[in-house]
Design a protein around this motif. Structure first.
Motif, PDB file in Angstrom:
ATOM      1  N   HIS A  95      29.242  41.312  38.936  1.00  0.00           N
ATOM      2  CA  HIS A  95      28.575  42.480  38.362  1.00  0.00           C
ATOM      3  C   HIS A  95      29.571  43.503  37.832  1.00  0.00           C
ATOM      4  CE1 HIS A  95      24.215  42.278  38.728  1.00  0.00           C
ATOM      5  NE2 HIS A  95      24.367  41.593  39.845  1.00  0.00           N
ATOM      6  N   ASN A  96      30.643  43.711  38.581  1.00  0.00           N
ATOM      7  CA  ASN A  96      31.564  44.773  38.171  1.00  0.00           C
ATOM      8  C   ASN A  96      32.469  44.362  37.017  1.00  0.00           C
ATOM      9  OD1 ASN A  96      32.903  43.003  39.871  1.00  0.00           O
ATOM     10  ND2 ASN A  96      34.234  44.570  40.765  1.00  0.00           N
ATOM     11  N   ALA A  97      32.307  43.126  36.514  1.00  0.00           N
ATOM     12  CA  ALA A  97      33.040  42.704  35.312  1.00  0.00           C
ATOM     13  C   ALA A  97      32.100  42.573  34.114  1.00  0.00           C
ATOM     14  CB  ALA A  97      33.748  41.373  35.565  1.00  0.00           C
ATOM     15  N   LYS A  98      30.853  42.998  34.281  1.00  0.00           N
ATOM     16  CA  LYS A  98      29.856  42.812  33.223  1.00  0.00           C
ATOM     17  C   LYS A  98      30.270  43.515  31.932  1.00  0.00           C
ATOM     18  CE  LYS A  98      24.927  43.293  32.192  1.00  0.00           C
ATOM     19  NZ  LYS A  98      23.581  43.638  32.737  1.00  0.00           N
ATOM     20  N   LYS A  99      30.790  44.712  32.027  1.00  0.00           N
ATOM     21  CA  LYS A  99      31.194  45.461  30.830  1.00  0.00           C
ATOM     22  C   LYS A  99      32.244  44.692  30.044  1.00  0.00           C
ATOM     23  CE  LYS A  99      33.112  49.913  29.345  1.00  0.00           C
ATOM     24  NZ  LYS A  99      33.597  51.246  29.806  1.00  0.00           N
ATOM     25  N   GLU A 100      33.217  44.128  30.738  1.00  0.00           N
ATOM     26  CA  GLU A 100      34.284  43.381  30.076  1.00  0.00           C
ATOM     27  C   GLU A 100      33.747  42.102  29.429  1.00  0.00           C
ATOM     28  OE1 GLU A 100      35.964  46.418  32.346  1.00  0.00           O
ATOM     29  OE2 GLU A 100      34.582  44.857  33.039  1.00  0.00           O
ATOM     30  N   ILE A 101      32.823  41.434  30.119  1.00  0.00           N
ATOM     31  CA  ILE A 101      32.255  40.194  29.579  1.00  0.00           C
ATOM     32  C   ILE A 101      31.397  40.480  28.340  1.00  0.00           C
ATOM     33  CG2 ILE A 101      30.720  38.244  30.061  1.00  0.00           C
ATOM     34  CD1 ILE A 101      31.575  38.475  33.008  1.00  0.00           C
ATOM     35  N   LEU A 102      30.577  41.523  28.405  1.00  0.00           N
ATOM     36  CA  LEU A 102      29.742  41.876  27.263  1.00  0.00           C
ATOM     37  C   LEU A 102      30.591  42.296  26.062  1.00  0.00           C
ATOM     38  CD1 LEU A 102      26.816  43.848  28.955  1.00  0.00           C
ATOM     39  CD2 LEU A 102      26.759  41.525  28.027  1.00  0.00           C
ATOM     40  N   SER A 151      39.816  37.580  45.645  1.00  0.00           N
ATOM     41  CA  SER A 151      38.717  38.518  45.853  1.00  0.00           C
ATOM     42  C   SER A 151      39.196  39.914  46.236  1.00  0.00           C
ATOM     43  CB  SER A 151      37.768  37.988  46.931  1.00  0.00           C
ATOM     44  OG  SER A 151      38.463  37.740  48.150  1.00  0.00           O
ATOM     45  N   HIS A 152      40.471  40.040  46.631  1.00  0.00           N
ATOM     46  CA  HIS A 152      40.993  41.361  46.974  1.00  0.00           C
ATOM     47  C   HIS A 152      41.295  42.188  45.728  1.00  0.00           C
ATOM     48  CE1 HIS A 152      44.450  38.767  46.258  1.00  0.00           C
ATOM     49  NE2 HIS A 152      45.194  39.850  46.024  1.00  0.00           N
ATOM     50  N   LEU A 153      41.279  41.543  44.557  1.00  0.00           N
ATOM     51  CA  LEU A 153      41.518  42.244  43.302  1.00  0.00           C
ATOM     52  C   LEU A 153      40.198  42.657  42.662  1.00  0.00           C
ATOM     53  CD1 LEU A 153      44.284  39.979  41.688  1.00  0.00           C
ATOM     54  CD2 LEU A 153      44.604  42.100  43.000  1.00  0.00           C
ATOM     55  N   ASP A 154      40.237  43.737  41.893  1.00  0.00           N
ATOM     56  CA  ASP A 154      39.060  44.192  41.169  1.00  0.00           C
ATOM     57  C   ASP A 154      38.769  43.205  40.035  1.00  0.00           C
ATOM     58  OD1 ASP A 154      37.160  45.483  39.581  1.00  0.00           O
ATOM     59  OD2 ASP A 154      37.974  47.467  40.009  1.00  0.00           O
ATOM     60  N   ALA A 155      37.573  42.647  40.012  1.00  0.00           N
ATOM     61  CA  ALA A 155      37.214  41.671  38.986  1.00  0.00           C
ATOM     62  C   ALA A 155      37.353  42.240  37.585  1.00  0.00           C
ATOM     63  CB  ALA A 155      35.783  41.184  39.209  1.00  0.00           C
ATOM     64  N   ARG A 156      37.168  43.554  37.448  1.00  0.00           N
ATOM     65  CA  ARG A 156      37.314  44.165  36.121  1.00  0.00           C
ATOM     66  C   ARG A 156      38.712  43.964  35.565  1.00  0.00           C
ATOM     67  NH1 ARG A 156      35.075  50.044  37.626  1.00  0.00           N
ATOM     68  NH2 ARG A 156      36.367  49.511  39.415  1.00  0.00           N
ATOM     69  N   GLU A 157      39.701  44.046  36.423  1.00  0.00           N
ATOM     70  CA  GLU A 157      41.083  43.856  35.990  1.00  0.00           C
ATOM     71  C   GLU A 157      41.319  42.418  35.559  1.00  0.00           C
ATOM     72  OE1 GLU A 157      43.823  45.150  38.944  1.00  0.00           O
ATOM     73  OE2 GLU A 157      42.872  47.106  39.227  1.00  0.00           O
ATOM     74  N   ILE A 158      40.763  41.482  36.291  1.00  0.00           N
ATOM     75  CA  ILE A 158      40.918  40.067  35.967  1.00  0.00           C
ATOM     76  C   ILE A 158      40.259  39.751  34.627  1.00  0.00           C
ATOM     77  CG2 ILE A 158      40.254  37.724  36.645  1.00  0.00           C
ATOM     78  CD1 ILE A 158      40.581  38.643  39.576  1.00  0.00           C
ATOM     79  N   PHE A 159      39.081  40.294  34.383  1.00  0.00           N
ATOM     80  CA  PHE A 159      38.327  39.958  33.175  1.00  0.00           C
ATOM     81  C   PHE A 159      38.792  40.709  31.937  1.00  0.00           C
ATOM     82  CE2 PHE A 159      35.577  37.831  36.106  1.00  0.00           C
ATOM     83  CZ  PHE A 159      34.913  36.856  35.354  1.00  0.00           C
ATOM     84  N   THR A 160      39.713  41.647  32.086  1.00  0.00           N
ATOM     85  CA  THR A 160      40.260  42.300  30.877  1.00  0.00           C
ATOM     86  C   THR A 160      40.983  41.311  29.995  1.00  0.00           C
ATOM     87  OG1 THR A 160      42.250  42.930  32.128  1.00  0.00           O
ATOM     88  CG2 THR A 160      40.495  44.590  31.932  1.00  0.00           C
TER      89      THR A 160
END
Length: 218
Positions: free
Chosen positions: A165-172, A205-214
């Motif tokens: 969910h917290n990577a949705k912005k990056e995916i969209l 999982s200890h990393l913020d998914a948003r950072e990974i999906f950038t």
């Protein structure tokens, strides 16, 4: 959330058997190594191992072209193999099944086995049904899934993977860029790029998914 059931199509198990034996026995081994390269490491100890193996088999049989044959997937080879023993309607049903759509969908509405979806890589809207209720999904989720045709209906395969969910912005954002410019990728390539990062987000999982999906927009 991942469903572990196989695709609900009466010819699917026979297709898997055909695509993993005979001359294609070596092909499936090559394809699995390619799938790992495309979507990330695959270990039997992973919680989603069975679901990812099921996704691999769908991709291998329905999307990936056999290396020794021009422009034919195992599913299309299977249709050719079965042609002499099928009626015209049965053959048409098999050809329809071979034309599936693997993509990333946003759930707009969900009730029991009925879903309203938007394909974020094409903008196409779908009203579809599933063979079983998809427990754990809710409106606004982004999912990786495959649509297939069966007797005039468009259905969603039971194999579904939910993106963070917290990577949705990056995916969209990446999906919008894909729709506009293509980025040199096919739709399936893009699905696997996102799957690769989803897999990484699970392992780290200890990393913020948003950072990974950038990485999607790089």
């Amino acid at each position: 959330m991942s469903s572990l059931s196989k695709m609900q199509h009466p010819g699917y198990n026979e297709l898997i058997e055909f695509a993993s034996s005979g001359e294609l026995a070596t092909e499936i081994k090559k394809a699995r190594a390619e799938f790992v390269n495309r979507t990330g490491d695959l270990f039997e100890s992973d919680d989603d191992f069975e679901a990812r193996i099921a996704s691999f088999l769908e991709w291998y049989t329905l999307d990936r072209k056999v290396t020794s044959v021009v422009n034919l997937t195992p599913a299309k080879l299977f249709a050719q193999h079965r042609r002499p023993n099928l009626t015209t309607p049965e053959l048409q049903e098999l050809h329809d099944f071979a034309r599936t759509t693997l993509s990333i969908f946003e759930i707009k509405k969900i009730k029991d086995r009925s879903l309203r979806l938007v394909d974020i890589l094409t903008g196409t809207k779908w009203n579809i049904d599933t063979a079983h209720p998809l427990v754990g999904l809710e409106a606004s989720d982004l999912i990786e899934g495959r649509l297939f045709n069966f007797r005039g209906a468009t259905l969603l395969s039971d194999i579904v993977h939910t993106h963070p969910h917290n990577a949705k912005k990056e995916i969209l954002k990446a999906a919008k860029e894909f729709r506009k410019e293509g980025q040199g990728y096919t739709r399936v390539d893009m699905v696997h790029r996102i799957a690769f990062l989803r897999n990484r987000s699970v392992r780290y999982s200890h990393l913020d998914a948003r950072e990974i999906f950038t990485e999607l927009s790089v």
